[in-house]
Scaffold this active site. Structure first.
Site, mmCIF file in Angstrom:
data_model
loop_
_atom_site.group_PDB
_atom_site.id
_atom_site.type_symbol
_atom_site.label_atom_id
_atom_site.label_comp_id
_atom_site.label_asym_id
_atom_site.label_seq_id
_atom_site.Cartn_x
_atom_site.Cartn_y
_atom_site.Cartn_z
ATOM 1 C CG HIS A 258 -7.976 49.950 31.290
ATOM 2 N ND1 HIS A 258 -8.101 50.846 30.256
ATOM 3 C CD2 HIS A 258 -6.640 49.750 31.437
ATOM 4 C CE1 HIS A 258 -6.900 51.171 29.808
ATOM 5 N NE2 HIS A 258 -5.992 50.510 30.518
ATOM 6 N NE ARG A 281 -6.392 56.232 28.093
ATOM 7 C CZ ARG A 281 -6.449 55.818 29.367
ATOM 8 N NH1 ARG A 281 -6.562 56.698 30.338
ATOM 9 N NH2 ARG A 281 -6.409 54.537 29.655
HETATM 10 C C1 SIN Z 1 -1.829 48.095 33.140
HETATM 11 O O1 SIN Z 1 -2.861 47.469 33.352
HETATM 12 O O2 SIN Z 1 -0.977 48.296 34.013
HETATM 13 C C2 SIN Z 1 -1.544 48.708 31.806
HETATM 14 C C3 SIN Z 1 -2.582 48.288 30.847
HETATM 15 C C4 SIN Z 1 -2.572 49.190 29.673
HETATM 16 O O3 SIN Z 1 -1.767 48.951 28.772
HETATM 17 O O4 SIN Z 1 -3.387 50.109 29.617
#
Ligand code: SIN
Ligand code: FAD
Length: 478
Positions: A258, A281
């Site tokens: 991420h 974002r």
């Molecule tokens: C996710 O992992 O689906 C969302 C995680 C986030 O809040 O960026």
């Protein structure tokens, strides 16, 4: 001492019950479904408290089309998911391609009902919708205020399960073995208080992923990622338990990084980090490296992370970390008020004025504000701007800023399964008495999971697993 949250089980063949390994959203969804068939169920979790990583989910759950989405038709969820899944999906052929297609179809087709199930039947507010990276529409649902979506959903399901006499939840109970006799899974062994206990019955695995198993399975499958911090609890993956009874594994090297974990300036070397939710974002926030934007912040995670690690400055820390700033204006920040209060309280984001951030940042943000106002096209191709409102950036305009760095977040790979959630052997043959749902499974997301699609797969496939195990139990034990 192991903890049991339970009412006495009803006298329904008490020597057997459906066993669920894991109390995250996949396990809780399966259990909730089993209760609708009045089937006794025992949930086992190695952790002290139920909820798993599901509890931490911060941006929301995908659903399309739903009544909470406004202003547009949404028929592109399947196509977006396939595009994001990339080569593992498009290069697959024969049975494997057909299986991947059915998995994506099941989860995208089931998304509306999953959101309505949680909101209308479980009472969770999911009325606010944001657009996350890699999506062509806003379809990630969360509540207007109050708890973040993971805690709200898990809390609601847990509350109902704890009140149900058919349900027993045992924490601090780590499953160490799956029992198989005559080609059928017949139960598990688990360890609690240093004692090994055998439980007999059909088994649903909902034991989550291995993105927190940095020194174990991450090192094994992706040694190049072993030095990254993670958003996940530092626990071992449980996929090997399924492998030991013949479960196949797929896409194990597809580990999601991420792009935005918070880099806490007070504890840069922390290997478990708070996530800077993608919704930051989605609601308008931007990323800056040396005061300049450098990417479409709403591209897929895989893409954004690739640009960060390829172009931002690397930090001199023992972990692999990069120097990136996340910036929001007041409009974007107010759309995520309860998240922002937490981040501000933790010191992960601070409120400041552009005067303090320097002319280069002010100029970059003015360029972005021009894009949002429609005065020019975005050089990076961004088309959605959430709730960004700042149009003329002045030195006394307010900004919210935090440091972020890429973090291990999710494992796309896992045990082979089909759309009925049956665990499959290497050749695609179902293993009798064994189902799996949630992050422990592999093959649905290919090379990149879309934000919001994990809670979704937990709800959709967790409920299917509950129904499948209920039918099996009724055939064999009632
Ligand atoms: C996710 O992992 O689906 C969302 C995680 C986030 O809040 O960026
Ligand atoms: P988990 O929730 O991880 O639960 C698995 C449970 O199994 C754990 O409690 C674990 O202790 C237990 N367990 C494991 N092995 C054993 C064993 N051998 N014996 C007994 N118990 C065992 N996804 C979204 O869709 N939207 C979001 O907004 C979102 N935000 C996220 C934010 C963060 C910070 C994180 C970390 C993840 C986020 N995700 C999000 C991803 C998503 O939360 C997880 O992928 C998903 O919740 C996994 O659910 P699960 O039920 O499969 O596993």
């Amino acid at each position: 001492m192991s903890t049991s949250t339970t009412c006495p089980l009803p006298p329904l063949n008490p020597s057997h019950r459906v066993i669920i390994v894991g109390t995250g959203l996949a396990g809780l969804s399966a259990a909730t479904q089993l209760t609708t068939h009045s089937i006794p169920v025992t949930l086992l979790d190695r952790a002290e408290r139920p909820g798993g990583n599901s509890m931490k989910a911060s941006s929301g759950i995908n659903g399309a089309p739903t009544r909470f989405q406004t202003g547009h038709e949404d028929d592109s969820f399947y196509a977006d998911t396939v595009r994001s899944a990339g080569s593992p999906f498009t290069n697959a052929s024969g049975d494997e391609r057909a299986r991947r297609e059915r998995l994506v179809q099941t989860v995208t087709d089931g998304s509306k009902d999953a959101v309505y199930w949680l909101s209308d039947e479980m009472g969770v507010d999911l009325s606010k919708v944001a657009q996350l990276g890699g999506h062509s529409r806003a379809r990630t649902h969360r509540g207007v205020s109050g708890k973040p979506p993971g805690a709200a959903i898990v809390g609601a399901l847990l509350q109902k399960l704890k009140e149900n006499p058919f349900v027993e939840i045992r924490t601090k109970s780590r499953v160490t073995k799956v029992l198989k006799e005559a080609e059928e899974v017949v139960g598990v062994e688990y360890v609690a208080d240093d004692q090994t206990t055998t439980l007999r019955g059909p088994v649903i695995f909902a034991s989550g992923g291995f993105a927190g198993d940095i020194r174990g399975m991450v090192s094994q499958y992706r040694p190049d990622l072993a030095g990254f911090p993670s958003t996940n609890e530092a626990r071992e993956g449980s996929q090997p338990l399924l492998e030991s009874v013949g479960g196949g594994l797929i896409d194990m090297d597809r580990i999601q990084v991420h792009p935005t974990g918070f880099l806490d300036e007070k504890d840069k070397e922390a290997s478990v980090k708070f996530l800077a939710a993608e919704a930051l974002r989605g609601e308008g926030g931007i990323l800056l490296s040396n005061g300049k934007r450098f990417v479409n912040e709403l591209e897929t995670r895989e893409h954004v992370t690739g640009v960060v690690t390829g172009s931002a400055a690397k930090l001199d820390t023992s972990l692999q970390q990069w120097d990136v700033t996340l910036l929001l204006d007041e409009g974007a920040a107010s759309a995520l008020d309860s998240h922002m209060q937490f981040y501000l309280w933790k010191g992960l984001i601070r409120k400041t004025k552009f005067a303090e951030l320097g002319q280069e940042t002010l100029d970059s943000v003015q360029e972005y504000a021009n894009v949002v106002a429609g005065r020019k096209d975005d050089p990076f191709g961004r088309k959605a701007f959430g709730n960004w409102t700042l149009s003329e950036v002045q030195s006394d305009s307010v900004a919210y800023v935090g440091k972020v760095t890429p973090v291990l977040h999710f494992t796309m790979g896992g045990v082979l399964f089909n759309e009925r959630t049956q665990v499959l052997g290497e050749q695609g043959e179902p293993i009798t008495g064994l189902w799996a749902a949630g992050e422990v499974t592999g093959g649905l997301h290919g090379q990149n999971r879309l934000g919001g699609s994990s809670l979704l797969e937990c709800a959709v496939f967790g409920r299917i697993a509950g129904n499948e195990a209920a039918a099996f139990y009724q055939q064999h034990y009632v």
